[in-house]
Motif scaffolding. Sequence first.
Motif, short mmCIF file in Angstrom:
data_model
loop_
_atom_site.label_atom_id
_atom_site.label_comp_id
_atom_site.label_asym_id
_atom_site.label_seq_id
_atom_site.Cartn_x
_atom_site.Cartn_y
_atom_site.Cartn_z
N LYS A 44 -0.04 3.96 -2.26
CA LYS A 44 -0.76 4.65 -3.25
C LYS A 44 -0.41 6.21 -3.39
O LYS A 44 -0.47 6.89 -4.55
N ASP A 45 -0.07 6.70 -2.13
CA ASP A 45 0.10 8.21 -2.18
C ASP A 45 1.61 8.69 -2.29
O ASP A 45 1.84 9.85 -2.52
N ALA A 93 -0.90 5.25 -6.92
CA ALA A 93 -2.13 4.89 -7.08
C ALA A 93 -2.89 5.19 -8.55
O ALA A 93 -3.80 4.72 -9.27
N ASP A 124 0.80 -1.14 0.10
CA ASP A 124 0.07 0.01 0.05
C ASP A 124 0.83 1.19 0.06
O ASP A 124 1.29 1.64 1.16
N ARG A 141 2.47 8.93 -9.02
CA ARG A 141 2.13 8.21 -7.84
C ARG A 141 1.54 7.07 -8.04
O ARG A 141 0.89 6.52 -9.06
N ARG A 145 1.90 -1.19 -12.05
CA ARG A 145 1.87 -1.34 -10.68
C ARG A 145 2.59 -2.64 -10.16
O ARG A 145 3.42 -2.55 -9.32
#
Length: 287
Positions: A92-93, A131, A90, A129, A138
């Motif tokens: 995402k930011d 996300a 995680d 980013r 990804r």
Amino acid sequence: MSQLPAVQISALTKSYGNKQVLQGLDLTVPAGTVLSLLGPNGAGKTTTVEILQGLRHRDGGTVSILGEDPGRASRAWRARIGVVSQTSADFKDLTVTEAVGHVARFFSHPADVAKTIDRVGLSDDARTRAARLSGGRRRRLDVALAIIGRPELLFLDEPTTGFDPEARHVFWDLVKDLRTDGTTVLLTTHYLDEAAQLADQVAIILGGRVVEYGTPEALARQAGSQCTVSWIENGVERTEPTTAPTAVIRGLMDRVTGPDGEIPGLRVHTPSLEDHYLELVSHHHTA
């Protein structure tokens, strides 16, 4: 390169309630090689890999990963392995550079962040980013996060899911480079062509045991020596099983060669790793 196997498993067992998932599994992965684990869903692949990573306790048997028992391994041992799981971290930011740089700080001697990002083909997205990355890109970030620590052993669980054909080939080149550098790779995949391309050895798991182990070429030969020649004659597709495809084609050239000198729709299918794998799975399900 270490002379000890990177992975050594003997008589591994694991049950969930009354269901025995692993039934005396044995497996050896020499250091510096690529091994592909193949098997249908429920065969025990995921449980095996989780035990090897120290994420799940085993019921019985012995396991040595880089010379240590993963059930009692130290933080220093964990720094020696890399993992690309089916679930992404995680971040995402964070941008790609920020995410890789953040993970790099957990290692004493990480790889260069920019070079690692370039190695997985994400230089154009270095400031993007996480996300906002597509599924395939990804996945590339997941690989970068797994190799930034220069792992001795890399676990790849369905790593090219979501990749287009070009991205898959780029990734294959990366895995080959890692093997050349001495990294041991344990690859779990449903793509039989991926296993054939990358693996030095293939282990097929059925019913909680390794039922076949060998090179992709050796396992493909177990599918038999009979080829299938296909062609179109008088508008109808015809096929002929044969152990002498050249002789069949020579006969077709005298009979159905078109005005351009070609045999319409000519194809020759030779036995492959996929053929042998599907035959094993079919026999297992009907046994």
